[in-house]
Design an enzyme around this catalytic site. Structure first.
Site, PDB file in Angstrom:
ATOM      1  N   ASN A 162     -26.604  61.960  26.024  1.00  0.00           N
ATOM      2  CA  ASN A 162     -26.703  63.045  26.901  1.00  0.00           C
ATOM      3  C   ASN A 162     -27.317  62.521  27.773  1.00  0.00           C
ATOM      4  O   ASN A 162     -28.334  61.894  28.007  1.00  0.00           O
ATOM      5  CB  ASN A 162     -27.583  64.003  26.702  1.00  0.00           C
ATOM      6  CG  ASN A 162     -26.421  65.188  25.242  1.00  0.00           C
ATOM      7  OD1 ASN A 162     -26.192  66.014  25.023  1.00  0.00           O
ATOM      8  ND2 ASN A 162     -26.746  64.704  24.272  1.00  0.00           N
ATOM      9  N   GLU A 163     -26.600  61.932  29.196  1.00  0.00           N
ATOM     10  CA  GLU A 163     -26.667  61.243  30.567  1.00  0.00           C
ATOM     11  C   GLU A 163     -27.676  62.584  31.687  1.00  0.00           C
ATOM     12  O   GLU A 163     -27.511  63.664  30.890  1.00  0.00           O
ATOM     13  CB  GLU A 163     -25.383  60.706  30.896  1.00  0.00           C
ATOM     14  CG  GLU A 163     -25.058  59.870  30.569  1.00  0.00           C
ATOM     15  CD  GLU A 163     -25.894  58.366  29.836  1.00  0.00           C
ATOM     16  OE1 GLU A 163     -27.245  58.306  30.333  1.00  0.00           O
ATOM     17  OE2 GLU A 163     -25.537  57.175  29.646  1.00  0.00           O
ATOM     18  N   PRO A 164     -28.064  62.012  32.124  1.00  0.00           N
ATOM     19  CA  PRO A 164     -29.093  63.008  33.535  1.00  0.00           C
ATOM     20  C   PRO A 164     -27.624  64.102  33.948  1.00  0.00           C
ATOM     21  O   PRO A 164     -26.746  63.641  34.135  1.00  0.00           O
ATOM     22  CB  PRO A 164     -28.991  61.995  34.603  1.00  0.00           C
ATOM     23  CG  PRO A 164     -29.568  60.659  33.804  1.00  0.00           C
ATOM     24  CD  PRO A 164     -28.477  60.302  32.685  1.00  0.00           C
TER      25      PRO A 164
END
Length: 641
Positions: A162-164
């Site tokens: 879950n990236e930025p």
């Protein structure tokens, strides 16, 4: 374990944090918590549902679970697992696959039922992924949710993948990986260009539904993102901050990973302190930097207004404190890294005697010596010390394939020009070209290619050491067995690595040893090499008097620099010496322009070295010390006899 839960000490922290002395003790703690859940569910005659993570962080947890299974009879028959994520696309039998990772580190060693293992499928057609993700969520829900979810954290602040930009209610889905995430994975894939751009990951919303969430982080490399996750504002820019909203989360850290939390980094901001000389030194430098004032201009108001009133009261007047710290800083500066002959050394970082010292500079890779301490290397030789350099590994994994081909082509042409038989060389060359043309990402080179790449780096190291003034018999190539494994994944350190190092130390009997104390390198080689040197010296100190008088100095530079308050010896580098250092680095031509494993710093190594040396000099200048062109910094290792 350090477990400080006093409200005053943790008031900056927005979720529970437990700090352990080292990753091993922390991992054992987490593994036993998982084991307790499994046993509890066994007693209830139901399944334990585990959310599992991959990467370096949980490996020791899995090792302990395997031990509990084999030695203490912990059964996994009632366990159902769901892994956080998988690269996309990814074949399950690929070496970088999380299926391979989980099998090698856990599943192949326990009695879990294979049908109870769930890992996102990296082979699905794109159009089938949404349905797969919905079914993944449904399976978890039908089992009553995850009993525990284990997490690591990436340097972008991602949990899972879950990236930025990820939403707090996101579910399992296909995502695009952040560039920093891909750079961090580059070593596993043989270069960033081979790292998949996408992954399938559980969402933050899925993770939140777990009954218990444990996020683990080890090493100083994770310290800055841990501070943001624990003390920062909730933001999609740092997805781990969403965990502050959970009542079921705990961060499990080792001391380096926790080092930038306020209670450890600047404890005077949260509590009364025991003001040791070391803490005073750190606090005063922090205050000067925070206020952008030289040390000798700090006032009592500055102390009082920045959480240091206790220090001013107990150790003041503050001007005396300032003078004491200024003098300590001044005494770290020396143009004589081997000690100044016939001088009072009571306030100097190195001993005056013997005036001509025997020195070994250990270099993990064939260029770390000149990149990190090239100016000091040259200074030691110029000042007539008996300097040796020891290259601990060949560094043969960090040479481009086309460079290897170019060198064998030269040998073919040279052999023919000299009228010698080149048939075998030509055959080897054709075999190499065929292999390289068909080479898969991160595939291990043939032994011939490994040899050529090692010889390229050896020749460069010899040229650089000669440029620094060494004779050939003072240049040593250890080729430590742990590294020369013929594999991408290196072997564990054995006694042979330590014994080879002891043998060289016994031969030279140095008064000074310089070793790489920069443990942020993306290879992980530096800390392995340092620990080998440390163990060798510890063994020798038990029996040999010269070893008891041998001082071990740590250098940094290629990846990270010492903080100003840590520095115990600062060697000024003149503009001319800085230029000589650059030319020594230039001898390593295979590492110029674009290194194979550059980390996340786009600058060339000579640029990093030059900039960091100038930054160290500026840090001293800003504190009110003399202004130098550049400085190389060192910290002395303290042996506990």
């Amino acid at each position: 374990m350090i477990k400080l839960n006093l409200l005053e000490e943790t008031r900056f922290e927005k979720l529970p944090v437990s700090v352990f002395e080292n990753p091993k003790s922390a991992s054992i703690n987490v593994a036993h918590r998982i084991a307790n859940i499994i046993r509890k569910r066994q007693a209830e005659n139901t399944f334990a549902v585990l959310g599992l993570a991959t990467g370096v962080t949980p490996i020791a947890v899995y090792n302990e679970l395997v031990r509990l299974h084999k030695e203490e009879g912990l059964s996994f028959k009632n366990v159902i697992t769901f892994n956080l994520d998988e690269y996309y696309p990814m074949l399950p039998n690929a070496s970088q696959s999380y299926v391979t990772f989980m099998n090698e580190n856990l599943f192949d060693h326990i009695d879990i039922e294979k049908e109870n293992i769930h890992i996102p499928d990296g082979t699905l057609p794109l159009e089938d992924i949404p349905e797969f993700c919905l079914n993944y969520e449904k399976k978890i829900a039908e089992l009553g949710g995850l009993d525990i979810q284990i997490l690591g954290i990436g340097r972008t602040g991602h949990i899972g993948f879950n990236e930025p930009g990820s939403a707090p209610n996101s579910g399992t889905r296909l995502v695009t990986l952040d560039d920093l995430t891909r750079r961090d994975a580059a070593k596993d894939f043989g270069g960033k260009s081979f790292v998949p751009t996408k992954a399938i990951t559980m969402g933050i919303g899925t993770i939140f539904k777990a009954k218990e969430i444990i996020l683990m982080a080890w090493s100083r490399k994770k310290a800055s993102i841990i501070k943001k996750a624990v003390e920062g504002k909730i933001s999609g820019k740092v997805p781990a901050t969403y965990l502050q909203l959970s009542n079921n989360v705990e961060f499990i850290l080792d001391q380096p990973a926790a080092s930038e939390l306020t209670r450890f980094d600047i404890p005077w901001q949260v509590k009364d302190c025991v003001w040791t000389d070391e803490l005073i030194h750190k606090a005063v430098i922090w205050l000067a930097n925070h206020l952008q004032k030289p040390v000798l201009k700090l006032t009592e108001d500055d102390y009082n207004n920045n959480g240091m009133a206790q220090l001013a009261t107990e150790k003041g007047p503050v001007y005396n404190i300032n003078i004491h710290i200024f003098n300590k800083l001044q005494h770290t500066i020396t143009g004589w890294p081997g000690g100044k002959p016939n001088a009072d050394d009571s306030q100097r970082p190195e001993r005056a005697e013997p005036s001509q010292k025997r020195v070994i500079i250990f270099s993990p890779h064939p260029d770390d010596d000149v990149i990190s301490m090239g100016g000091t290397f040259i200074r030691l030789v110029d000042q007539k010390h008996d300097v040796h350099v020891a290259y601990q590994t060949s560094g043969n994994t960090a040479v481009w394939d086309d460079d290897a081909l170019r060198f064998i082509e030269f040998n073919v042409d040279f052999t023919e020009k000299m009228g010698m038989d080149s048939a075998k060389l030509k055959e080897m060359y054709q075999n190499m070209r065929t292999f390289i043309d068909q080479k898969k990402p991160n595939q291990v080179d043939t032994s011939e290619i490994q040899t050529i790449k090692g010889l390229i780096r050896k020749g460069e190291a010899i040229a650089a050491a000669r440029y620094c003034g060494l004779e050939d018999d003072h240049i040593h190539f250890q080729s430590l067995p742990f590294y020369e494994s013929g594999k991408t994944k290196k072997n564990p350190v054995t006694d042979l690595d330590i014994e080879l190092t002891m043998k060289l130390l016994q031969k030279v009997q140095p008064h000074q040893v310089f070793a790489a104390g920069d443990f942020e390198d993306p290879h992980g080689t530096h800390i392995v090499c340092f620990n080998i040197i440390l163990e060798a010296l510890k063994r020798l100190r038990k029996t040999e008097s010269w070893a008891q008088d041998c001082w071990l100095w740590m250098y940094r530079g290629a990846w990270h620099e010492f903080e100003t308050h840590e520095i115990e010896m600062a060697v000024p580098i003149s503009p001319q010496e800085l230029e000589r250092k650059k030319h020594a680095i230039f001898k390593h031509q295979s590492q110029k322009d674009r290194a194979v494993f550059p980390g996340d710093d786009a600058r060339e190594f000579w640029q990093r070295a030059e900039d960091r040396n100038r930054e160290t000099a500026k840090a001293y200048d800003d504190l009110g010390l003399a202004e130098y062109e550049a400085m190389e910094a060192f910290v002395r290792w303290k042996f506990e006899d």
